[in-house]
Design a protein around this motif. Structure first.
Motif, PDB file in Angstrom:
ATOM      1  N   LEU A   1      34.289  25.594  41.285  1.00 27.02           N
ATOM      2  CA  LEU A   1      33.794  26.561  41.946  1.00 27.02           C
ATOM      3  C   LEU A   1      34.684  27.561  42.727  1.00 27.02           C
ATOM      4  CD1 LEU A   1      30.737  24.759  43.940  1.00 27.02           C
ATOM      5  CD2 LEU A   1      30.766  26.347  41.653  1.00 27.02           C
ATOM      6  N   ARG A   2      36.107  27.268  42.723  1.00 30.15           N
ATOM      7  CA  ARG A   2      36.849  27.720  43.293  1.00 30.15           C
ATOM      8  C   ARG A   2      38.244  28.469  42.433  1.00 30.15           C
ATOM      9  NH1 ARG A   2      35.974  23.202  46.100  1.00 30.15           N
ATOM     10  NH2 ARG A   2      37.618  22.242  45.216  1.00 30.15           N
ATOM     11  N   ASN A   3      38.057  28.069  41.065  1.00 29.61           N
ATOM     12  CA  ASN A   3      39.251  28.571  40.289  1.00 29.61           C
ATOM     13  C   ASN A   3      38.723  30.077  40.043  1.00 29.61           C
ATOM     14  OD1 ASN A   3      40.725  28.938  37.748  1.00 29.61           O
ATOM     15  ND2 ASN A   3      41.407  27.029  38.032  1.00 29.61           N
TER      16      ASN A   3
ATOM     17  N   VAL B   1      39.904  41.039  45.481  1.00 29.12           N
ATOM     18  CA  VAL B   1      40.032  39.687  45.536  1.00 29.12           C
ATOM     19  C   VAL B   1      40.343  39.144  44.073  1.00 29.12           C
ATOM     20  CG1 VAL B   1      38.756  37.489  45.688  1.00 29.12           C
ATOM     21  CG2 VAL B   1      38.238  39.382  47.207  1.00 29.12           C
ATOM     22  N   LEU B   2      39.857  39.867  42.941  1.00 28.68           N
ATOM     23  CA  LEU B   2      40.452  39.288  41.584  1.00 28.68           C
ATOM     24  C   LEU B   2      41.636  40.135  41.030  1.00 28.68           C
ATOM     25  CD1 LEU B   2      36.833  38.656  40.132  1.00 28.68           C
ATOM     26  CD2 LEU B   2      38.267  37.049  41.335  1.00 28.68           C
ATOM     27  N   GLY B   3      41.915  41.036  41.793  1.00 26.90           N
ATOM     28  CA  GLY B   3      42.949  41.963  41.273  1.00 26.90           C
ATOM     29  C   GLY B   3      42.844  42.797  40.200  1.00 26.90           C
ATOM     30  N   ILE B   4      41.555  43.113  39.819  1.00 28.77           N
ATOM     31  CA  ILE B   4      41.115  44.105  38.775  1.00 28.77           C
ATOM     32  C   ILE B   4      41.152  45.437  39.348  1.00 28.77           C
ATOM     33  CG2 ILE B   4      39.280  44.665  36.711  1.00 28.77           C
ATOM     34  CD1 ILE B   4      38.463  41.599  37.136  1.00 28.77           C
TER      35      ILE B   4
ATOM     36  N   ASN C   1      31.063  34.004  47.143  1.00 24.67           N
ATOM     37  CA  ASN C   1      32.175  33.875  48.270  1.00 24.67           C
ATOM     38  C   ASN C   1      32.724  32.418  48.187  1.00 24.67           C
ATOM     39  OD1 ASN C   1      30.028  32.463  49.130  1.00 24.67           O
ATOM     40  ND2 ASN C   1      29.974  32.954  51.234  1.00 24.67           N
ATOM     41  N   SER C   2      32.935  31.752  47.032  1.00 25.99           N
ATOM     42  CA  SER C   2      33.545  30.423  46.924  1.00 25.99           C
ATOM     43  C   SER C   2      34.940  30.148  47.145  1.00 25.99           C
ATOM     44  CB  SER C   2      33.092  29.898  45.551  1.00 25.99           C
ATOM     45  OG  SER C   2      31.735  30.113  45.202  1.00 25.99           O
ATOM     46  N   PHE C   3      35.561  31.300  47.056  1.00 26.68           N
ATOM     47  CA  PHE C   3      37.197  31.327  47.196  1.00 26.68           C
ATOM     48  C   PHE C   3      37.681  31.262  48.577  1.00 26.68           C
ATOM     49  CE2 PHE C   3      36.003  34.078  43.118  1.00 26.68           C
ATOM     50  CZ  PHE C   3      36.092  33.202  42.331  1.00 26.68           C
ATOM     51  N   ASP C   4      36.753  31.681  49.412  1.00 23.93           N
ATOM     52  CA  ASP C   4      37.145  31.775  50.984  1.00 23.93           C
ATOM     53  C   ASP C   4      35.985  31.644  51.535  1.00 23.93           C
ATOM     54  OD1 ASP C   4      38.346  32.065  53.321  1.00 23.93           O
ATOM     55  OD2 ASP C   4      39.518  33.799  53.005  1.00 23.93           O
ATOM     56  N   LYS C   5      35.555  30.809  52.225  1.00 22.95           N
ATOM     57  CA  LYS C   5      34.409  30.526  52.958  1.00 22.95           C
ATOM     58  C   LYS C   5      34.359  31.086  54.045  1.00 22.95           C
ATOM     59  CE  LYS C   5      32.026  27.760  50.144  1.00 22.95           C
ATOM     60  NZ  LYS C   5      30.704  28.088  49.765  1.00 22.95           N
TER      61      LYS C   5
END
Length: 503
Positions: A400-402, A195-198, A443-447
């Protein structure tokens, strides 16, 4: 001596149920919210409700001119008022009658039924059989609740006794110190990658180089902090939440209490461990250093939560009084921002304490340190280099979504945790247990991806570097079961690693 005939005559001729209802209400409330309410608080509630029932009885007596029908009317009205929320919820959960639970249908229907009941009782002779039935019914219900109370007291007294710690099984002389460090909302390495690309998690590499075991597929058992932490310290799932569809404020209260009264804390104290509480929860003799709201409520709100007026005020207040509701929302937002802002200093205080020598914490003997960091939990105060974000970004609409700021704040958290680990390893000479375990993921980025919230982080350091008890998909509920089995000679069975999503 009363004969059966006299008792039956009394049962038909006196509305005892009218005065048993308040007792039933406080008893079932105590059983339902065991541990949250004191006897004195419930006594006050019983006294107020009894006075209310007495007033209702005399008002209906003025209408009906007989005590039986007056008592029946008072009892039925009291049931409707006291248990309105429960009645509404029962209707809402019914596959057939759920449509009735809507206020626009339920309130007119109840008003109509109340008028019909009032008219029916006014036109009827004293309903002796109905009165006898209600008396008998409430006596039976009180007996059931009394039995439930005895079972509850027995369960409470045995709950911690089921986890009895033997003498430490390690050969280090003094039991090891234990650090339980919780970075709130810290996601798993797999989540960070997908999700974060790390792709290459530097934090994992740093911990692995220091002898940690990194759990590959960890998961939290609950999606909210108080329920997750309480479950971890209880070393069990919350049986009292299994039938809950939507969590209420008093559920949070119970979870907070379960943290304080957990077997992990009490048994470690029995073994001579001192507590170092660097968290948002109270521990025995160790209050929290910063409070979190968690939607908790005071005892009176718990007792009266499902009463008719409280439900109307809570559910319809915003519609009936929009201006007042808007002012309340703005006030709550302001208070929330002040609380979040305070966590910037709170996090630094926790980090400073963790980095200090154990002697500066007044430790005598083994110490259990519970440190709960509100990071990388929102708001995201710093970038990866430690440079502060301006407030308009920290508290902005996308706070919350950045994803980018969360990723940077996670990197900042990593640097702080690495410094803490190095400090602990240095001062303890590698002899203390270190557990880094987040309460849940994010799970703030995609509910739509609800399960992301269970994708948490767990890394554990054992002084002997023997990790055969750990396994790739372990969840929080088994963390201290493993610790107790390994270091305190226990044989606690591991529980199934399950996840429970609470709305």
């Amino acid at each position: 001596m009363n004969s059966p005939g006299n008792i039956k005559a009394f049962g038909k001729g006196f509305p005892l149920h009218c005065f048993l209802l308040p007792l039933f209400f406080v008893l079932t409330t105590y059983n339902r919210f065991a541990g949250l309410l004191t006897v004195s608080e419930l006594f006050k509630a019983w006294l107020l409700i009894s006075i209310g029932m007495l007033v209702a009885f005399f008002l209906f007596y003025l209408i009906y001119k007989n005590k039986i029908n007056a008592g029946i009317a008072a009892t039925l009205t009291g049931i409707l008022y006291l248990f309105f929320g429960d009645i509404k919820q029962a209707l809402a959960s019914s596959s057939i009658l759920h449509f009735i639970s809507h206020y626009k249908i339920l309130l007119p229907l109840l008003a109509l039924l109340t008028l019909l009941l009032t008219w029916r009782l006014y036109k009827s002779r004293p309903l002796a059989k109905g009165n006898y039935f209600l008396n008998l019914l409430f006596i039976i219900y009180l007996g059931i609740e009394a039995w439930n109370l005895l079972r509850l007291e027995k369960y409470s007294s045995q709950q911690n006794e089921n986890i009895s710690l033997a003498a430490p099984s390690n050969s280090m002389g003094q039991p090891p110190g234990i650090y339980y460090i919780v970075p709130d909302s810290y996601p798993s390495s797999d989540f960070q990658k997908k999700v974060l690309g790390i792709k290459n998690n530097e934090f994992d590499s740093l911990l692995f180089a220091r002898g940690f075991y990194i759990v590959e597929q960890p998961k939290s058992n609950y999606n909210n902090t108080p329920f997750s932490i309480a479950s971890t310290f209880q070393m069990d799932y919350h049986s009292w939440l299994h039938q809950v569809e939507t969590t209420k404020p008093y559920h949070y209260n119970r979870a907070i209490l379960k943290v304080k009264e957990s077997p992990v804390i009490s048994r470690l104290m029995d073994l001579g461990y001192s507590l170092n509480n660097l968290s948002i929860f109270d521990l025995p003799g160790q209050p929290s250093i910063q409070k979190e709201n968690f939607l908790s409520v005071n005892p009176s709100q718990i007792i009266y939560y499902n009463m008719l007026w409280n439900c109307l005020e809570r559910d319809l207040g915003a519609h009936l009084f929009p201006a007042a509701a808007e002012r309340l929302i703005n006030q709550q937002k302001k208070q929330k921002r002040l609380l979040w802002g305070a966590f910037r200093d709170y996090n630094q205080a926790v980090l400073d304490s963790l980095a200090s020598k154990p002697e500066t914490n007044n430790s005598a003997g083994p110490q259990f340190t519970y440190a709960h960091l509100e990071m990388p939990h929102a708001p995201y105060f710093f970038d990866s280099s430690g440079k502060a974000y301006p407030d308009d970004l920290v508290y902005g609409p996308d706070m919350l979504r950045n994803k980018n700021r969360f990723s940077n704040y996670t990197a900042y958290t990593n640097s702080k945790l690495t410094a803490v680990v190095d400090s602990i390893l240095l001062y303890s000479k590698g002899r203390d247990i270190i557990i880094i375990q987040s309460d849940h993921g994010i799970n703030s980025f995609d509910k739509r991806r609800k399960n992301d919230v269970f994708s948490n982080y767990t890394a554990i350091y054992f002084p002997d570097r023997d990790y055969k008890e750990l396994y790739p998909a372990m969840s929080n509920v088994n963390t201290f079961r493993i610790i107790f089995n390994k270091y305190f000679g226990q044989q606690l069975p591991l529980l199934k690693d399950s996840t429970i999503y609470l709305e």
